[in-house]
Design a protein around this motif. Structure first.
Motif, PDB file in Angstrom:
ATOM      1  N   LYS A 151      46.082  59.576  62.549  1.00 54.66           N
ATOM      2  CA  LYS A 151      45.566  58.419  61.436  1.00 54.66           C
ATOM      3  C   LYS A 151      44.959  58.887  59.741  1.00 54.66           C
ATOM      4  O   LYS A 151      44.726  60.719  60.175  1.00 54.66           O
ATOM      5  CB  LYS A 151      44.079  57.816  61.773  1.00 54.66           C
ATOM      6  CG  LYS A 151      44.634  56.449  62.365  1.00 54.66           C
ATOM      7  CD  LYS A 151      43.550  55.475  62.935  1.00 54.66           C
ATOM      8  CE  LYS A 151      43.575  54.578  63.647  1.00 54.66           C
ATOM      9  NZ  LYS A 151      42.202  53.525  63.978  1.00 54.66           N
ATOM     10  N   SER A 152      45.463  59.018  58.657  1.00 56.23           N
ATOM     11  CA  SER A 152      44.578  60.005  57.658  1.00 56.23           C
ATOM     12  C   SER A 152      43.830  58.775  56.780  1.00 56.23           C
ATOM     13  O   SER A 152      44.434  56.977  56.568  1.00 56.23           O
ATOM     14  CB  SER A 152      46.099  60.380  57.220  1.00 56.23           C
ATOM     15  OG  SER A 152      45.668  60.443  55.622  1.00 56.23           O
ATOM     16  N   HIS A 153      42.680  59.133  56.632  1.00 53.24           N
ATOM     17  CA  HIS A 153      42.290  58.175  55.510  1.00 53.24           C
ATOM     18  C   HIS A 153      40.845  58.973  54.576  1.00 53.24           C
ATOM     19  O   HIS A 153      41.336  60.100  54.295  1.00 53.24           O
ATOM     20  CB  HIS A 153      40.333  58.056  56.805  1.00 53.24           C
ATOM     21  CG  HIS A 153      40.979  57.232  57.399  1.00 53.24           C
ATOM     22  ND1 HIS A 153      40.549  56.005  58.024  1.00 53.24           N
ATOM     23  CD2 HIS A 153      40.858  57.696  59.012  1.00 53.24           C
ATOM     24  CE1 HIS A 153      41.217  55.651  58.967  1.00 53.24           C
ATOM     25  NE2 HIS A 153      41.396  56.337  59.739  1.00 53.24           N
ATOM     26  N   SER A 154      41.146  58.037  53.349  1.00 51.05           N
ATOM     27  CA  SER A 154      41.080  58.691  52.337  1.00 51.05           C
ATOM     28  C   SER A 154      38.734  59.146  52.104  1.00 51.05           C
ATOM     29  O   SER A 154      38.217  58.555  52.914  1.00 51.05           O
ATOM     30  CB  SER A 154      40.401  57.791  51.117  1.00 51.05           C
ATOM     31  OG  SER A 154      40.522  56.439  51.439  1.00 51.05           O
ATOM     32  N   ALA A 155      38.748  60.729  51.834  1.00 50.17           N
ATOM     33  CA  ALA A 155      37.086  60.537  51.610  1.00 50.17           C
ATOM     34  C   ALA A 155      36.534  60.615  50.438  1.00 50.17           C
ATOM     35  O   ALA A 155      37.112  61.304  49.812  1.00 50.17           O
ATOM     36  CB  ALA A 155      37.091  62.085  52.626  1.00 50.17           C
TER      37      ALA A 155
END
Length: 204
Positions: A151-155
């Motif tokens: 999974k990849s999330h903006s931070a």
């Protein structure tokens, strides 16, 4: 507090809408900043899922972070009660954490965080053959189970207090964030009771 009820693959009666509004009014005692709650009712047509055929998703919008909870049951009333219980539990944990943590900004070092972990001897016995296999891009040693999910999330950089608050809202035992002060990738996690640990990465 505004309550918006929508149906997905099903009709929602005015009586159920009134019931939802009455039930959700109790959320205001946990968070008086709530402005709107979105309620989505969905129907699962798979006959094998009859005991979980109705799903209710709650999304609460307030001046703070967005809070979400969902549950499935045999009917709308049961699913609503389960989802509401989950959301109330998240709000209570967040409120309790704010009261306990208020004024305490002590960070737990990596050494202290790892000190309580048991040591694990990964060395194979002499008579054990080490088997390697490929699972996607990863080489796995041994025959143990492995679940690969990426999974990849903006931070957005945040303080430790904000990260703890977010962790309680989502109801998880850990929360990955970028520390606003050090700009390091960090993980805050729950240890025992109201004790928390923080692990940060030193980026070269």
């Amino acid at each position: 507090m505004e309550v918006v009820v929508t149906g997905r693959h099903c009709e929602v009666s005015d009586r159920f809408r009134e019931h939802v509004s009455e039930k959700l009014s109790r959320l205001e005692k946990h968070d008086h900043r709530i402005m709107r709650v979105q309620v989505e009712v969905g129907l699962e047509k798979n006959p094998r899922q009859h005991d979980r055929s109705t799903k209710v998703e709650l999304t609460a919008f307030s001046k703070g972070p967005v809070i979400r909870a969902e549950a499935a049951a045999e009917d709308k009333m049961g699913a609503l009660d389960l989802a509401l219980d989950k959301m109330q539990a998240q709000m209570r944990r967040a409120a309790d954490r704010r009261r306990v943590h208020k004024g305490r900004n002590a960070h737990v070092g990596v050494g202290e965080a790892l000190a309580s972990l048991p040591e694990v001897d990964d060395a194979p016995a002499d008579d054990e053959a080490v088997v390697e296999r490929k699972v996607g891009p990863i080489t796995v040693t041994g025959d143990g189970p492995l679940v690969v999910r990426e999974k990849s999330h903006s931070a957005v950089a945040m303080t430790l207090d904000q990260a703890l608050y977010e962790m309680e809202l989502v109801g998880h035992d850990f929360y990955l964030f970028v520390d606003k002060e050090s700009e390091r990738p960090s993980v805050v996690y729950r240890r025992r009771g109201y004790d928390y640990g923080v692990i940060s990465l030193e980026v070269d």
